[in-house]
Design a protein around this motif. Structure first.
Motif, PDB file in Angstrom:
ATOM      1  N   MET A  86     -51.441  11.921 -39.323  1.00 41.43           N
ATOM      2  CA  MET A  86     -50.604  12.134 -38.153  1.00 41.43           C
ATOM      3  C   MET A  86     -51.435  12.820 -37.081  1.00 41.43           C
ATOM      4  O   MET A  86     -51.555  14.018 -37.027  1.00 41.43           O
ATOM      5  CB  MET A  86     -49.399  12.997 -38.515  1.00 41.43           C
ATOM      6  CG  MET A  86     -48.483  12.347 -39.518  1.00 41.43           C
ATOM      7  SD  MET A  86     -46.965  13.281 -39.736  1.00 41.43           S
ATOM      8  CE  MET A  86     -47.620  14.748 -40.493  1.00 41.43           C
ATOM      9  N   ILE A  87     -52.003  12.018 -36.201  1.00 40.03           N
ATOM     10  CA  ILE A  87     -52.960  12.515 -35.224  1.00 40.03           C
ATOM     11  C   ILE A  87     -52.525  12.079 -33.831  1.00 40.03           C
ATOM     12  O   ILE A  87     -51.951  11.039 -33.646  1.00 40.03           O
ATOM     13  CB  ILE A  87     -54.358  11.926 -35.521  1.00 40.03           C
ATOM     14  CG1 ILE A  87     -54.751  12.255 -36.967  1.00 40.03           C
ATOM     15  CG2 ILE A  87     -55.396  12.447 -34.573  1.00 40.03           C
ATOM     16  CD1 ILE A  87     -54.795  13.721 -37.272  1.00 40.03           C
ATOM     17  N   ARG A  88     -52.792  12.879 -32.835  1.00 38.77           N
ATOM     18  CA  ARG A  88     -52.481  12.475 -31.482  1.00 38.77           C
ATOM     19  C   ARG A  88     -53.715  12.540 -30.606  1.00 38.77           C
ATOM     20  O   ARG A  88     -54.638  13.270 -30.872  1.00 38.77           O
ATOM     21  CB  ARG A  88     -51.377  13.348 -30.877  1.00 38.77           C
ATOM     22  CG  ARG A  88     -51.792  14.788 -30.647  1.00 38.77           C
ATOM     23  CD  ARG A  88     -50.675  15.504 -29.872  1.00 38.77           C
ATOM     24  NE  ARG A  88     -50.956  16.911 -29.729  1.00 38.77           N
ATOM     25  CZ  ARG A  88     -51.771  17.415 -28.802  1.00 38.77           C
ATOM     26  NH1 ARG A  88     -52.411  16.622 -27.976  1.00 38.77           N
ATOM     27  NH2 ARG A  88     -51.964  18.711 -28.735  1.00 38.77           N
ATOM     28  N   ALA A  89     -53.727  11.728 -29.527  1.00 33.70           N
ATOM     29  CA  ALA A  89     -54.818  11.774 -28.578  1.00 33.70           C
ATOM     30  C   ALA A  89     -54.692  13.031 -27.735  1.00 33.70           C
ATOM     31  O   ALA A  89     -53.681  13.718 -27.773  1.00 33.70           O
ATOM     32  CB  ALA A  89     -54.794  10.541 -27.680  1.00 33.70           C
ATOM     33  N   ARG A  90     -55.749  13.325 -26.937  1.00 33.59           N
ATOM     34  CA  ARG A  90     -55.754  14.529 -26.106  1.00 33.59           C
ATOM     35  C   ARG A  90     -54.481  14.611 -25.276  1.00 33.59           C
ATOM     36  O   ARG A  90     -54.053  13.679 -24.651  1.00 33.59           O
ATOM     37  CB  ARG A  90     -56.978  14.524 -25.184  1.00 33.59           C
ATOM     38  CG  ARG A  90     -57.003  15.716 -24.221  1.00 33.59           C
ATOM     39  CD  ARG A  90     -58.294  15.735 -23.443  1.00 33.59           C
ATOM     40  NE  ARG A  90     -58.253  16.759 -22.442  1.00 33.59           N
ATOM     41  CZ  ARG A  90     -58.479  18.042 -22.693  1.00 33.59           C
ATOM     42  NH1 ARG A  90     -58.743  18.435 -23.903  1.00 33.59           N
ATOM     43  NH2 ARG A  90     -58.438  18.929 -21.719  1.00 33.59           N
ATOM     44  N   ALA A  91     -53.874  15.809 -25.275  1.00 34.55           N
ATOM     45  CA  ALA A  91     -52.653  16.119 -24.532  1.00 34.55           C
ATOM     46  C   ALA A  91     -51.484  15.265 -24.950  1.00 34.55           C
ATOM     47  O   ALA A  91     -50.563  15.026 -24.196  1.00 34.55           O
ATOM     48  CB  ALA A  91     -52.878  15.993 -23.027  1.00 34.55           C
ATOM     49  N   ALA A  92     -51.481  14.748 -26.207  1.00 31.04           N
ATOM     50  CA  ALA A  92     -50.354  13.961 -26.681  1.00 31.04           C
ATOM     51  C   ALA A  92     -50.109  14.260 -28.130  1.00 31.04           C
ATOM     52  O   ALA A  92     -50.909  14.856 -28.794  1.00 31.04           O
ATOM     53  CB  ALA A  92     -50.655  12.477 -26.500  1.00 31.04           C
ATOM     54  N   THR A 104     -45.551   9.576 -27.703  1.00 30.76           N
ATOM     55  CA  THR A 104     -46.333  10.791 -27.957  1.00 30.76           C
ATOM     56  C   THR A 104     -47.657  10.478 -28.651  1.00 30.76           C
ATOM     57  O   THR A 104     -48.399  11.385 -28.974  1.00 30.76           O
ATOM     58  CB  THR A 104     -45.542  11.769 -28.829  1.00 30.76           C
ATOM     59  OG1 THR A 104     -45.217  11.152 -30.058  1.00 30.76           O
ATOM     60  CG2 THR A 104     -44.284  12.225 -28.109  1.00 30.76           C
ATOM     61  N   LYS A 105     -47.922   9.217 -28.881  1.00 34.61           N
ATOM     62  CA  LYS A 105     -49.183   8.827 -29.516  1.00 34.61           C
ATOM     63  C   LYS A 105     -49.688   7.543 -28.860  1.00 34.61           C
ATOM     64  O   LYS A 105     -49.525   6.472 -29.409  1.00 34.61           O
ATOM     65  CB  LYS A 105     -48.979   8.625 -31.016  1.00 34.61           C
ATOM     66  CG  LYS A 105     -50.273   8.447 -31.799  1.00 34.61           C
ATOM     67  CD  LYS A 105     -49.986   8.203 -33.269  1.00 34.61           C
ATOM     68  CE  LYS A 105     -51.287   8.013 -34.046  1.00 34.61           C
ATOM     69  NZ  LYS A 105     -51.049   7.731 -35.474  1.00 34.61           N
ATOM     70  N   PRO A 106     -50.313   7.679 -27.651  1.00 35.74           N
ATOM     71  CA  PRO A 106     -50.562   8.904 -26.890  1.00 35.74           C
ATOM     72  C   PRO A 106     -49.326   9.351 -26.127  1.00 35.74           C
ATOM     73  O   PRO A 106     -48.384   8.585 -25.928  1.00 35.74           O
ATOM     74  CB  PRO A 106     -51.656   8.487 -25.915  1.00 35.74           C
ATOM     75  CG  PRO A 106     -51.337   7.052 -25.654  1.00 35.74           C
ATOM     76  CD  PRO A 106     -50.855   6.498 -26.966  1.00 35.74           C
ATOM     77  N   SER A 107     -49.352  10.593 -25.666  1.00 37.76           N
ATOM     78  CA  SER A 107     -48.266  11.107 -24.847  1.00 37.76           C
ATOM     79  C   SER A 107     -48.263  10.377 -23.514  1.00 37.76           C
ATOM     80  O   SER A 107     -49.274  10.322 -22.817  1.00 37.76           O
ATOM     81  CB  SER A 107     -48.453  12.601 -24.622  1.00 37.76           C
ATOM     82  OG  SER A 107     -47.372  13.128 -23.906  1.00 37.76           O
ATOM     83  N   LYS A 108     -47.107   9.790 -23.163  1.00 37.98           N
ATOM     84  CA  LYS A 108     -47.037   8.998 -21.940  1.00 37.98           C
ATOM     85  C   LYS A 108     -45.599   8.922 -21.454  1.00 37.98           C
ATOM     86  O   LYS A 108     -44.673   8.709 -22.240  1.00 37.98           O
ATOM     87  CB  LYS A 108     -47.562   7.578 -22.162  1.00 37.98           C
ATOM     88  CG  LYS A 108     -47.661   6.745 -20.878  1.00 37.98           C
ATOM     89  CD  LYS A 108     -48.212   5.365 -21.155  1.00 37.98           C
ATOM     90  CE  LYS A 108     -48.519   4.613 -19.856  1.00 37.98           C
ATOM     91  NZ  LYS A 108     -47.366   4.542 -18.934  1.00 37.98           N
ATOM     92  N   SER A 109     -45.426   9.094 -20.147  1.00 37.76           N
ATOM     93  CA  SER A 109     -44.123   8.898 -19.536  1.00 37.76           C
ATOM     94  C   SER A 109     -43.944   7.444 -19.140  1.00 37.76           C
ATOM     95  O   SER A 109     -44.809   6.844 -18.498  1.00 37.76           O
ATOM     96  CB  SER A 109     -43.975   9.772 -18.292  1.00 37.76           C
ATOM     97  OG  SER A 109     -42.814   9.399 -17.570  1.00 37.76           O
ATOM     98  N   ASN A 110     -42.811   6.884 -19.528  1.00 36.21           N
ATOM     99  CA  ASN A 110     -42.459   5.523 -19.122  1.00 36.21           C
ATOM    100  C   ASN A 110     -41.250   5.527 -18.202  1.00 36.21           C
ATOM    101  O   ASN A 110     -40.542   4.527 -18.077  1.00 36.21           O
ATOM    102  CB  ASN A 110     -42.172   4.676 -20.366  1.00 36.21           C
ATOM    103  CG  ASN A 110     -43.440   4.402 -21.159  1.00 36.21           C
ATOM    104  OD1 ASN A 110     -44.448   3.954 -20.607  1.00 36.21           O
ATOM    105  ND2 ASN A 110     -43.422   4.712 -22.441  1.00 36.21           N
TER     106      ASN A 110
END
Length: 495
Positions: A1-7, A107-113
């Motif tokens: 369970m890993i996320r990209a930078r800032a996500a 959240t993987k990556p963190s992104k607003s849609n």
């Protein structure tokens, strides 16, 4: 369970569950920087406390007139834990407006849609480089920022971009809850807020109500505001449990008068029992209730609240199983004079964990035995591998089977952020894990630095809390200094 930078991987962070959350970009360095200083790895300033306490300029931030992306509005944002109608806990801003998350974001990556017309209905909570984020009942480990499609920086909680709702026209409203089956008020850990049980609980015979005593018109000079002994009938009419901040600590729990509440390491949670009596209970007055008392919950999960019978027959409030107290030497609201007293008294978190001040040094102490509160479970074998006999002095020693009482350090709960970069720079990924008990990491070869909120905790090189271990008491910007770079396979929290 890993996320990209800032996500971060989407999950509602609950006590007892490991979850991905937004990394605290600035972290708590081994030698702490001022709370309001930005770093190369953090474009914003994280400040414990409220905007008012920190003298934020009037007419700016959450109180600015005009669009959310105006320079005045983006000067600062306050994130406070609280309640909104039937929902508890939720996060609201300094003006009392509920904040939301959107299921169609990622959240993987963190992104607003949520853009264009969507962002008009649901204004994103925006900051700019140098902005201040005031944390009041919210942990810095759960807060981050993400760049939107238009280049603006949006705040994330638990990795989820957060928004206001244009149809919330007054503080305390939550008209956005459940809209389209995709919008939900956000919890302090990034989860979806839900309804909190209210009314009389048949087990405790207490009346639970969301919000504050003031909002419910509690009679003056009663409950937390009563000027007299805490065991008097008037004082026990009601108790307010509010998630907040005090003395640079967030999140802590305070009562309706603003006094910090504490837990005692010599108490127990299984079963819940207070070991502070007689003279101790004069110095540390227990938070007492009686049948029919009201408990106002404001940012503290009702599920964490309990009652324990004391030796004198009175009933004491517990949070996360820990009996809670005031400190007689806190003479005004917002003081934390009881923090760390005797190495056994600590401010209590909304989930019952101990809240620690940042400390100097590496933040790790070696230990050869499980800490108090870290008893073995079905998923944590009693046996452990030994460290090499030639290990240099000062490196973490192997954990060996031993009684929990053998360790001088009592483990606590909180959140650990494992960061793939040195100094919390997070170049590739990060992972957040919360207690209680033993939790395995998603990737044992990930972490070069470790950010700790709460604790202490024990880190292990093997899964299920086996292998070489070290007790960590504060954040560590370079895990190689203690020989744990890319070697953390599991973490032991308190029970």
């Amino acid at each position: 369970m890993i996320r990209a930078r800032a996500a971060v991987l989407a999950a509602a962070l609950a006590v007892g569950a490991a979850a991905m959350t937004g990394c605290s970009p600035s972290g708590t360095a081994a030698k702490p920087q001022p709370a309001d200083s930005a770093t190369a790895s953090s474009p914003v300033n994280y400040v414990p406390g409220t905007a008012q306490e920190n003298n934020a300029p009037a007419g700016t931030g959450d109180f600015a007139d005009g669009p959310a992306n105006s320079p005045a509005a983006m000067k600062w944002v306050q994130l406070s834990a609280g309640a909104a109608g039937v929902l508890n806990p939720v996060v609201h801003n300094a003006a009392g407006f509920t904040l939301y998350r959107f299921d169609k974001d990622t959240t993987k990556p963190s992104k607003s849609n949520c853009n264009d017309a969507c962002a008009t209905t649901w204004p994103p909570v925006l900051v700019q480089p140098g902005s201040r984020i005031f944390l009041d009942g919210v942990s810095r480990a759960d807060i981050g920022v993400v760049k939107r499609d238009d280049g603006a920086l949006q705040i994330t909680i638990g990795g989820w971009p957060v928004y206001r709702f244009s149809k919330d026209t007054a503080p305390g409203q939550a008209n956005g809850q459940g809209v389209g089956g995709t919008w939900f008020a956000v919890t302090p850990e990034g989860g979806k807020a839900g309804q909190s049980p209210q009314g009389t609980d048949t087990n405790t015979q207490l009346d639970y109500q969301n919000g504050t005593a003031k909002q419910h018109d509690a009679p003056p000079n009663t409950g937390d505001m009563y000027n007299g002994p805490r065991n008097s009938p008037e004082a026990m009419k009601w108790v307010q449990l509010t998630a907040g901040s005090a003395g640079g600590l967030s999140p802590i729990v305070h009562d309706g008068a603003g006094f910090t509440l504490y837990r005692f390491d010599k108490d127990t949670t299984k079963p819940s029992k207070s070991n502070c009596n007689d003279a101790c209970a004069t110095t540390w007055p227990p938070i007492l209730v009686q049948p029919g008392s009201r408990i106002f919950v404001d940012g503290v999960p009702t599920s964490e609240i309990g009652i324990v019978d004391r030796a004198d027959g009175t009933r004491q409030v517990t949070i996360g199983g820990w009996p809670v107290y005031r400190f007689s030497k806190d003479t005004a609201a917002g003081q934390t004079n009881g923090e760390g007293v005797g190495g056994t008294w600590f401010a209590v978190s909304p989930h019952g964990g101990k809240v620690l001040r940042p400390t100097e040094g590496t933040g790790a102490t070696s230990s050869a035995a499980p800490s108090a509160g870290a008893s073995a479970s079905a998923s944590s074998p009693a046996s452990a591998a030994s460290s090499p006999a030639s290990a240099p002095a000062g490196t973490p020693s192997a954990a060996a089977p031993s009684s929990p009482a053998a360790s001088p350090v009592a483990l606590g709960n909180g959140v650990v952020t494992l960061d793939s970069g040195l100094n919390f720079t997070e170049p590739d990924a990060s992972e957040n894990i919360a207690g209680p008990g033993c939790k395995n990491t998603g990737r044992g070869d990930l972490a070069l630095s470790l950010d700790l909120s709460g604790g202490p905790v024990k880190i292990w090189t093997g899964r299920d809390c086996t292998g070489t271990s070290a007790v960590v008491t504060s954040s560590i910007p370079d895990l190689s200094k203690i020989g744990f770079d890319k070697k953390i396979a599991s973490i032991r929290f308190g029970d």
